[in-house]
Design a protein around this motif. Structure first.
Motif, PDB file in Angstrom:
ATOM      1  N   SER A   1      13.124  23.350  98.138  1.00 33.97           N
ATOM      2  CA  SER A   1      13.591  22.517  99.554  1.00 33.97           C
ATOM      3  C   SER A   1      14.550  21.454  98.896  1.00 33.97           C
ATOM      4  O   SER A   1      15.482  20.917  99.622  1.00 33.97           O
TER       5      SER A   1
ATOM      6  N   VAL B   1       8.816  13.218  97.961  1.00 36.01           N
ATOM      7  CA  VAL B   1       9.236  12.855  99.118  1.00 36.01           C
ATOM      8  C   VAL B   1       8.796  12.247  99.915  1.00 36.01           C
ATOM      9  O   VAL B   1       6.820  12.270 100.405  1.00 36.01           O
TER      10      VAL B   1
ATOM     11  N   HIS C   1      16.616  18.143 104.189  1.00 34.12           N
ATOM     12  CA  HIS C   1      16.995  18.189 104.898  1.00 34.12           C
ATOM     13  C   HIS C   1      17.472  18.239 106.423  1.00 34.12           C
ATOM     14  O   HIS C   1      16.870  18.497 107.632  1.00 34.12           O
ATOM     15  N   LYS C   2      17.132  20.018 106.349  1.00 37.00           N
ATOM     16  CA  LYS C   2      18.176  21.103 107.349  1.00 37.00           C
ATOM     17  C   LYS C   2      16.480  21.040 107.779  1.00 37.00           C
ATOM     18  O   LYS C   2      16.849  22.181 109.317  1.00 37.00           O
TER      19      LYS C   2
ATOM     20  N   GLU D   1      10.377  12.503 109.261  1.00 35.79           N
ATOM     21  CA  GLU D   1      11.593  12.312 109.154  1.00 35.79           C
ATOM     22  C   GLU D   1      11.064  11.860 106.713  1.00 35.79           C
ATOM     23  O   GLU D   1       9.711  11.328 106.677  1.00 35.79           O
ATOM     24  N   VAL D   2      13.119  12.260 106.278  1.00 32.84           N
ATOM     25  CA  VAL D   2      12.409  11.303 104.924  1.00 32.84           C
ATOM     26  C   VAL D   2      13.158  10.171 104.911  1.00 32.84           C
ATOM     27  O   VAL D   2      14.379  10.171 105.042  1.00 32.84           O
ATOM     28  N   ASP D   3      11.772   9.277 104.206  1.00 37.07           N
ATOM     29  CA  ASP D   3      12.875   8.278 103.904  1.00 37.07           C
ATOM     30  C   ASP D   3      13.116   8.046 102.359  1.00 37.07           C
ATOM     31  O   ASP D   3      15.076   6.752 102.340  1.00 37.07           O
TER      32      ASP D   3
ATOM     33  N   ALA E   1      19.314  17.905  97.850  1.00 34.81           N
ATOM     34  CA  ALA E   1      18.369  18.024  99.459  1.00 34.81           C
ATOM     35  C   ALA E   1      18.475  18.241 100.298  1.00 34.81           C
ATOM     36  O   ALA E   1      18.126  18.137 101.751  1.00 34.81           O
ATOM     37  N   ASP E   2      19.511  19.033  99.992  1.00 29.76           N
ATOM     38  CA  ASP E   2      20.468  19.502 101.637  1.00 29.76           C
ATOM     39  C   ASP E   2      19.674  19.839 102.379  1.00 29.76           C
ATOM     40  O   ASP E   2      18.859  20.300 103.330  1.00 29.76           O
TER      41      ASP E   2
END
Lengths: 147, 147
Positions: free
Chosen positions: B110, B133, A119-120, A125-127, A115-116
């Motif tokens: 992604s 997500v 996140h980049k 916001e990813v929880d 999931a890089d």
DNA sequence: GATGATTATGCAATATAGTTGCATCAATGA
DNA sequence: TCATTGATGCAACTATATTGCATAATCATC
């Protein structure tokens, strides 16, 4: 109960009062190898202790908010609930049979996710990343081939 | 409409009659950049053409069964529907805001998933891997920091 | 075209899952 | 002891989806 989980501790660490009902809910969910619906939790507890349906919903909500439980989207209509990932329980994907509706836990390393990129680049916001595998379960495959 | 999709063709290839209602449903879903709920599809079509709520549900079901649409579990209560992946539309994960409930499509790259292990070891049939997500969307983050 | 079979749609009723408002009970601290 | 807070119960309600049956549209055959 899983050897690593003391439900009372789990609740206290999460900052919620370990009431009898909450311990019940947690014990039922922790004692099953697959996530359960609110209705299943209610029915299971209800066989031995009187408890209100709404109380079950409220406890499930509370424990999801405090990350003791996780809410699993099941493909069907009803949400399923399982222990949230922690030190001893790796996050894992779930399988949902589109024929019989069964929801089962898959091995944590049956899938690997990178999931890089997300996140980049994602502005929110990813929880949590939930993976739901949909298909036909072993039992249903067997039944289908029997006619 | 996406340049690659002729909805009439899509339906015919899938083996379903391209009725006016079905084309409407498909056009509404195909014309949006995020998956929609049955209620949203119903309301959108209803602004111009009378259609029954139940008809919308039935068409959505039918098109999911024929893999023209895909049903997306949204974290919330209502299922969302988007065009199913095909030659021109790569499968992609969805983001679901746990504050406002918004569901949005993420970039196909992604996330990358390696499901070899699953396919090698899982005893059932795997039809589809859905990635959801969960988190807080950009708008909600902004609002939250405003007080 | 007319006729019957099949499929699609509409409508009302019902089912399922979850939520809300308010009353009561239990625990906690002054 | 009393006031406050949190937990639970209960009834009513909402949102979402499904079912059963009637009617309308479409298709294949004559």
């Amino acid at each position: 109960m899983c050897a690593h989980c003391n439900y009372q501790n789990l609740l206290e660490k999460a900052g919620v009062e370990p009431t009898a009902n909450r311990l019940q809910v947690l014990a039922v969910i922790g004692g099953n190898d697959a996530p359960l619906t609110a209705a299943e939790v209610f029915a299971t507890i209800g066989r031995f202790h009187p408890i209100n349906r709404v109380t079950v919903y409220r406890i499930l909500d509370l424990l999801v908010r405090h990350r003791v439980l996780e809410r699993i989207s099941s493909g069907g209509r009803a949400a399923h609930f399982g222990l949230a990932p922690n030190k001893y329980h790796a996050p894992h994907p779930h399988f949902c049979c589109s024929r019989c509706g069964a929801v089962i836990c898959l091995n944590p390393d049956s899938l690997s996710i990178d999931a890089d990129n997300l996140h980049k680049t994602f502005a929110g916001e990813v929880d949590r990343i939930e993976v739901l595998v949909e298909g036909i379960c072993r039992n249903c495959l067997k039944q289908r081939s029997n006619h």
